[in-house]
Design an enzyme around this catalytic site. Structure first.
Site, PDB file in Angstrom:
ATOM      1  N   VAL A 136       0.874  -1.164   0.000  1.00 48.52           N
ATOM      2  CA  VAL A 136       0.000   0.000   0.000  1.00 48.52           C
ATOM      3  C   VAL A 136       0.914   1.218   0.000  1.00 48.52           C
ATOM      4  CG1 VAL A 136      -1.724   1.317   1.295  1.00 48.52           C
ATOM      5  CG2 VAL A 136      -1.851  -1.188   1.232  1.00 48.52           C
ATOM      6  N   HIS A 137       0.760   2.072  -1.018  1.00 52.65           N
ATOM      7  CA  HIS A 137       1.589   3.273  -1.144  1.00 52.65           C
ATOM      8  C   HIS A 137       0.660   4.474  -1.221  1.00 52.65           C
ATOM      9  CE1 HIS A 137       4.372   6.252  -2.670  1.00 52.65           C
ATOM     10  NE2 HIS A 137       5.356   5.431  -2.339  1.00 52.65           N
ATOM     11  N   CYS A 138       0.734   5.346  -0.233  1.00 52.20           N
ATOM     12  CA  CYS A 138      -0.178   6.478  -0.129  1.00 52.20           C
ATOM     13  C   CYS A 138       0.435   7.723  -0.758  1.00 52.20           C
ATOM     14  CB  CYS A 138      -0.516   6.739   1.330  1.00 52.20           C
ATOM     15  SG  CYS A 138      -1.771   8.014   1.502  1.00 52.20           S
ATOM     16  N   MET A 143      -2.146   3.640  -3.862  1.00 53.07           N
ATOM     17  CA  MET A 143      -2.045   2.437  -4.672  1.00 53.07           C
ATOM     18  C   MET A 143      -1.987   1.187  -3.799  1.00 53.07           C
ATOM     19  SD  MET A 143      -1.230   5.165  -6.415  1.00 53.07           S
ATOM     20  CE  MET A 143       0.256   5.723  -5.603  1.00 53.07           C
TER      21      MET A 143
END
Length: 166
Positions: free
Chosen positions: A91-93, A139
């Protein structure tokens, strides 16, 4: 009195899913990752993925699956989950939010190596602060499918804990 509030919070995220499930990490909009303004994500260089957008000033990003919090960047901008079936998720914020050096991200009670369940809170994000400088698409990338076939649903509005795979 405080136990009453704590119990209510626990019930809010009391998500029970099987170990194959991948779920929405917060209430928001699931979007086509190819629309994200970062070629690494848009071209799926790290793996098949989807993206999310969120309304409001803040959002709490939760675990998308049951498993282990295998990676937790100290800056809070990204974390990884290895499911009990060996699928690795990232999880990439936000886009380029590593540059924020953690400003706008609050890592919650979990730490790298902890067991997690789908819906467990991981990071609180100050969207209002970060939107001033960054695209805040978030993402969810399958970095290792572990020989499993994972297909994401079509773009739609999603709720925390809702399945996002077909």
């Amino acid at each position: 009195m405080f136990n009453f509030f704590k119990k209510k919070e626990e019930l809010k995220n009391n998500i029970v899913v099987n170990d194959d499930a991948i779920v929405a990490i917060a209430d928001g909009q699931l979007i086509d990752v190819t629309t994200v303004p970062d070629p690494v994500f848009a071209e799926k260089m790290m793996g098949d993925s989807v993206a999310f957008t969120y309304d409001g000033d803040k959002v709490v990003l939760c675990s998308p699956a049951n498993g282990e919090l295998s990676v937790l960047f100290p800056t809070g901008h990204a974390f990884g989950i290895t499911t009990k079936r060996g699928v690795e998720l990232l999880v990439h914020c936000g886009v380029n939010t590593v540059e924020a050096n953690g400003d706008g991200f609050t890592v919650l009670s979990k730490k790298q190596g902890d067991s997690v369940k789908a819906g467990d809170p991981i990071v609180e994000v100050d969207l209002k602060k970060l939107r001033a400088k960054y695209n805040m698409s978030t993402m969810l990338v399958v970095t290792n499918a572990n020989a499993q076939t994972i297909q994401f649903i079509e773009p739609t509005t999603v709720k925390l804990g809702q399945s996002i795979i077909k």
